[in-house]
Design a protein around this motif. Structure first.
Motif, PDB file in Angstrom:
ATOM      1  N   ALA A  61       0.836  -1.200   0.000  1.00 25.83           N
ATOM      2  CA  ALA A  61       0.000   0.000   0.000  1.00 25.83           C
ATOM      3  C   ALA A  61       0.871   1.250   0.000  1.00 25.83           C
ATOM      4  N   ARG A  70     -10.574   6.131   4.375  1.00 23.51           N
ATOM      5  CA  ARG A  70      -9.855   4.942   4.795  1.00 23.51           C
ATOM      6  C   ARG A  70      -8.604   4.745   3.951  1.00 23.51           C
ATOM      7  N   LYS A  73      -5.403  -0.619   1.472  1.00 20.48           N
ATOM      8  CA  LYS A  73      -4.760  -1.800   2.019  1.00 20.48           C
ATOM      9  C   LYS A  73      -3.714  -2.395   1.090  1.00 20.48           C
ATOM     10  N   LYS A  74      -3.739  -2.009  -0.149  1.00 23.82           N
ATOM     11  CA  LYS A  74      -2.858  -2.603  -1.148  1.00 23.82           C
ATOM     12  C   LYS A  74      -2.529  -1.579  -2.213  1.00 23.82           C
ATOM     13  N   TYR A 117      -3.919 -10.448  -1.167  1.00 21.99           N
ATOM     14  CA  TYR A 117      -5.125  -9.789  -0.669  1.00 21.99           C
ATOM     15  C   TYR A 117      -6.346 -10.335  -1.394  1.00 21.99           C
ATOM     16  N   PRO A 122      -7.985  -9.729   5.521  1.00 21.33           N
ATOM     17  CA  PRO A 122      -6.819  -8.880   5.802  1.00 21.33           C
ATOM     18  C   PRO A 122      -5.703  -9.110   4.786  1.00 21.33           C
ATOM     19  N   PRO A 123      -4.976  -8.063   4.413  1.00 20.33           N
ATOM     20  CA  PRO A 123      -3.828  -8.234   3.514  1.00 20.33           C
ATOM     21  C   PRO A 123      -2.657  -8.875   4.248  1.00 20.33           C
TER      22      PRO A 123
END
Length: 277
Positions: A61, A70, A73-74, A117, A122-123
């Motif tokens: 990320a 937010r 996440k990646k 992912y 969750p990653p």
């Protein structure tokens, strides 16, 4: 199954809080929630397992920008491992590894880090290793490690060591009757299986002593030539030591040459019984 494995690892980490732990598993444990739980412990446990060739891999990320919302996440989506396998531009590294048959094999590996992912899960940052056989005798596989800092060759060597566990399970089923018990009580089965696994270890240790004393022979057949003793050889040799005539349990006088029947025939019968399944 992964929930049980997670709880086992948590308990093991509680017993051994400062020891480095590496769990090597098969496809069944390539689950993001399980890997994330092991990776985010106060003292993480490294998990090495198989990885699908079509797994969704991403770049890490990007750093926070301070914008409202937010954080991602990646990062950018990467090519699949299958695409890298098919790409003629992939730069393979030739390495010699100790393979499943105990022999040194020349394999080709390609490794990078990524984030695995899937939406809603969750990653997990990983190091993946793609392994192929230049001779084409073994299928191409991919491995992952939840410790991205590990070297690719170390990951491969640890995974190959898992094969010894698979062989152990096969041997205790074939020769000691594990999973063939006929008790009606669950508690009886729970007691018997650990005892049989402990018996496997005891036989192995006893056979090791016989090897040092040059008392363990390797049984051969016209269609199957072995260089090293198998568990069946170890079991037969230990039986011979326990069952050898008139030296352990018998109260009768020892006759060096004849025990009701000719010694050569008796020894042949003992040998046959010891090596039968």
């Amino acid at each position: 199954m992964t929930d049980w494995a997670r709880q086992m690892i948590f308990q093991l980490r509680r017993w051994l809080p400062h020891r480095a732990l590496v769990a090597v598993a098969d496809y069944s444990y390539a689950a993001l929630e399980f890997l994330h739980a092991c990776q985010t412990m106060v003292n993480p446990v490294t998990v090495i397992t198989r990885l699908r060739l079509d797994a969704a891999l991403y770049q890490p990320a990007p750093p926070p920008t301070g914008k409202v919302g937010r954080p991602p996440k990646k990062g950018k989506r990467l090519a699949t491992l299958q695409a890298m396998l098919d790409d003629p531009q992939t730069k393979w590294q030739s390495v010699k590894v100790r393979w499943y048959d105990g022999q040194t094999q020349l394999m080709e590996i390609f490794s990078q880090t990524a984030v695995w992912y899937h939406s809603g899960l969750p990653p997990v940052p990983i190091r993946w290793v793609l392994i192929r056989d230049p001779r084409g005798e073994y299928e191409t596989i991919a491995l992952l490690s939840t410790s991205p800092e590990l070297g690719s060759l170390q990951i491969l060597n640890w995974f190959v060591q898992r094969w010894q566990v698979e062989v152990t399970f096969e041997e205790v089923r074939a020769h000691l009757g594990v999973e063939t018990q006929r008790q009606w009580s669950d508690k009886a089965i729970e007691r018997t299986t650990p005892i049989l696994l402990g018996l496997f270890s005891w036989i192995t240790l006893a056979a090791h002593l016989l090897v040092e004393q040059a008392q363990l022979s390797v049984q051969q057949a016209a269609w199957y030539v072995k260089e090293r003793p198998t568990f069946s050889d170890a079991l037969g040799a230990v039986r011979q030591q326990l069952w050898f005539p008139a030296t352990i349990f018998s109260m009768s006088p020892v006759e060096p040459d004849v025990v009701k029947i000719p010694r050569s025939l008796f020894d042949r019968l003992v040998d046959t019984v010891c090596y039968s399944t």
